[in-house]
Write a protein that holds these residues in place. Structure first.
Motif, PDB file in Angstrom:
ATOM      1  N   LYS A 127      -1.760  -5.136  -9.445  1.00  0.00           N
ATOM      2  CA  LYS A 127      -2.317  -6.489  -9.409  1.00  0.00           C
ATOM      3  C   LYS A 127      -1.718  -7.368  -8.302  1.00  0.00           C
ATOM      4  O   LYS A 127      -1.916  -8.579  -8.308  1.00  0.00           O
ATOM      5  CB  LYS A 127      -2.156  -7.173 -10.764  1.00  0.00           C
ATOM      6  CG  LYS A 127      -2.893  -6.474 -11.902  1.00  0.00           C
ATOM      7  CD  LYS A 127      -2.752  -7.222 -13.211  1.00  0.00           C
ATOM      8  CE  LYS A 127      -3.502  -6.511 -14.333  1.00  0.00           C
ATOM      9  NZ  LYS A 127      -3.386  -7.232 -15.637  1.00  0.00           N
ATOM     10  N   VAL A 128      -0.986  -6.752  -7.383  1.00  0.00           N
ATOM     11  CA  VAL A 128      -0.422  -7.497  -6.250  1.00  0.00           C
ATOM     12  C   VAL A 128      -0.925  -6.928  -4.931  1.00  0.00           C
ATOM     13  O   VAL A 128      -1.562  -7.614  -4.139  1.00  0.00           O
ATOM     14  CB  VAL A 128       1.123  -7.498  -6.269  1.00  0.00           C
ATOM     15  CG1 VAL A 128       1.681  -8.216  -5.034  1.00  0.00           C
ATOM     16  CG2 VAL A 128       1.643  -8.163  -7.541  1.00  0.00           C
ATOM     17  N   THR A 129      -0.682  -5.642  -4.707  1.00  0.00           N
ATOM     18  CA  THR A 129      -1.079  -5.007  -3.445  1.00  0.00           C
ATOM     19  C   THR A 129      -1.065  -3.497  -3.606  1.00  0.00           C
ATOM     20  O   THR A 129      -0.236  -2.963  -4.358  1.00  0.00           O
ATOM     21  CB  THR A 129      -0.132  -5.410  -2.303  1.00  0.00           C
ATOM     22  OG1 THR A 129      -0.551  -4.772  -1.082  1.00  0.00           O
ATOM     23  CG2 THR A 129       1.299  -5.014  -2.590  1.00  0.00           C
ATOM     24  N   PRO A 130      -1.956  -2.799  -2.922  1.00  0.00           N
ATOM     25  CA  PRO A 130      -1.836  -1.338  -2.854  1.00  0.00           C
ATOM     26  C   PRO A 130      -0.724  -0.955  -1.871  1.00  0.00           C
ATOM     27  O   PRO A 130      -0.164  -1.817  -1.200  1.00  0.00           O
ATOM     28  CB  PRO A 130      -3.206  -0.906  -2.326  1.00  0.00           C
ATOM     29  CG  PRO A 130      -3.641  -2.062  -1.479  1.00  0.00           C
ATOM     30  CD  PRO A 130      -3.120  -3.299  -2.172  1.00  0.00           C
ATOM     31  N   ASN A 131      -0.404   0.321  -1.814  1.00  0.00           N
ATOM     32  CA  ASN A 131       0.427   0.799  -0.713  1.00  0.00           C
ATOM     33  C   ASN A 131      -0.242   0.404   0.599  1.00  0.00           C
ATOM     34  O   ASN A 131      -1.465   0.471   0.722  1.00  0.00           O
ATOM     35  CB  ASN A 131       0.575   2.319  -0.757  1.00  0.00           C
ATOM     36  CG  ASN A 131       1.407   2.800  -1.931  1.00  0.00           C
ATOM     37  OD1 ASN A 131       1.939   2.010  -2.709  1.00  0.00           O
ATOM     38  ND2 ASN A 131       1.511   4.110  -2.073  1.00  0.00           N
ATOM     39  N   ARG A 132       0.559   0.021   1.565  1.00  0.00           N
ATOM     40  CA  ARG A 132       0.018  -0.383   2.866  1.00  0.00           C
ATOM     41  C   ARG A 132       0.414   0.633   3.936  1.00  0.00           C
ATOM     42  O   ARG A 132       1.493   1.227   3.868  1.00  0.00           O
ATOM     43  CB  ARG A 132       0.525  -1.770   3.248  1.00  0.00           C
ATOM     44  CG  ARG A 132       0.130  -2.875   2.278  1.00  0.00           C
ATOM     45  CD  ARG A 132      -1.285  -3.364   2.520  1.00  0.00           C
ATOM     46  NE  ARG A 132      -1.703  -4.338   1.515  1.00  0.00           N
ATOM     47  CZ  ARG A 132      -2.795  -5.080   1.608  1.00  0.00           C
ATOM     48  NH1 ARG A 132      -3.579  -4.968   2.665  1.00  0.00           N
ATOM     49  NH2 ARG A 132      -3.122  -5.924   0.653  1.00  0.00           N
ATOM     50  N   TYR A 133      -0.461   0.771   4.947  1.00  0.00           N
ATOM     51  CA  TYR A 133      -0.276   1.817   5.953  1.00  0.00           C
ATOM     52  C   TYR A 133      -0.600   1.320   7.362  1.00  0.00           C
ATOM     53  O   TYR A 133      -1.334   0.346   7.545  1.00  0.00           O
ATOM     54  CB  TYR A 133      -1.185   3.017   5.657  1.00  0.00           C
ATOM     55  CG  TYR A 133      -0.786   3.795   4.434  1.00  0.00           C
ATOM     56  CD1 TYR A 133       0.004   4.928   4.530  1.00  0.00           C
ATOM     57  CD2 TYR A 133      -1.207   3.386   3.169  1.00  0.00           C
ATOM     58  CE1 TYR A 133       0.372   5.647   3.406  1.00  0.00           C
ATOM     59  CE2 TYR A 133      -0.841   4.099   2.028  1.00  0.00           C
ATOM     60  CZ  TYR A 133      -0.049   5.226   2.160  1.00  0.00           C
ATOM     61  OH  TYR A 133       0.311   5.927   1.032  1.00  0.00           O
TER      62      TYR A 133
END
Length: 257
Positions: A127-133
């Motif tokens: 509910k905040v952020t997915p993994n980022r790439y």
């Protein structure tokens, strides 16, 4: 930041959806000599590079540039639509699920992929952020043998609006992006590097390898959707296009190298 010289090239006036056009620069602007292990190019390439945040797949996928970095292509049906709509393009979708939301597309009749990679910038939270790439591809022009690197990314939102935990993630992402650019520049010091993405901060970044922010035509300040290019590249200002159903403008610029 440096104001870039605008390039007016009639050869690229043909819409990308119907044709890909390249032109040779004049003799006084000959490309740099290739580094050892990299093929020498006979003529420069002129191409359009762009990006678009498609609002969790809600927007239309448009063929508005020769190479495009996408953000928020979140779900398999959206990726299927992208492949179907851009059937004259190849695409880089990394293996990791969340990394596949920031693919890179290029005209397959004109370019071929030599290498590609994906780097995790920080872990996600429910509910905040997915993994980022940060995703990147090394492409080669099939006829002219010019090579170049395109980097695409999407930063966490809200990092600069009273969310210190988000800001820490944003800053970690920025460090990882700089590391990717530096690594590619160190491996290929003579190749141009282009960076596109949704940076979710209205401020230009400083990147290694003389990769510099490109101003957006008609915009006040720095938008959150940004583009960068190696200083030696001749490029136009960034052109904002339509939103095509997103809450972000699609954008592109013309580069000659």
């Amino acid at each position: 930041m440096r104001q870039r010289t605008k390039v007016l090239l009639g050869a690229v006036a043909i819409p990308v959806a119907s044709a890909v056009t390249f032109s040779t620069m004049s003799a006084h602007a000959a490309p740099e000599q290739a580094a050892a292990g990299e093929p020498a190019a006979e003529a420069a390439v002129t191409m359009k590079i762009g990006g678009h945040n498609v609002k969790r797949g809600a927007a239309e996928f448009k063929r508005f540039a020769h190479v495009i970095g996408w953000q928020e292509v979140n779900d398999p049906p959206d990726r299927d639509r992208l492949r179907k709509k851009l059937d004259r393009y190849d695409h880089y979708f990394p293996k990791a699920g969340p990394a596949r939301a920031v693919p890179i597309s290029w005209r397959k009749d004109t370019f071929k992929r030599l290498r590609a990679g994906s780097v995790l910038t920080h872990k996600g939270e429910a509910k905040v952020t997915p993994n980022r790439y940060v995703n990147w591809v090394l492409l080669e022009h099939r006829a002219k043998k010019q090579r170049f690197i395109v980097v695409n990314t999407h930063f966490i939102s809200g990092a600069w609006s009273k969310h210190p935990e988000r800001q820490a993630r944003w800053l970690k992402h920025a460090d990882k992006l700089r590391a990717v650019v530096k690594n590619q520049h160190d491996k290929h010091p003579k190749l141009p590097i282009f960076v596109v993405g949704d940076f979710n901060r209205p401020r230009a970044m400083k990147l290694p390898g003389k990769v510099e922010y490109i101003r957006v035509k008609g915009a006040k300040g720095v938008p959150i959707d940004q583009a960068y290019a190696t200083r030696s590249v001749r490029n136009s200002q960034v052109e904002r296009l339509k939103r095509y159903g997103s809450d972000h403008f699609a954008f592109r610029f013309t580069a000659t190298f």
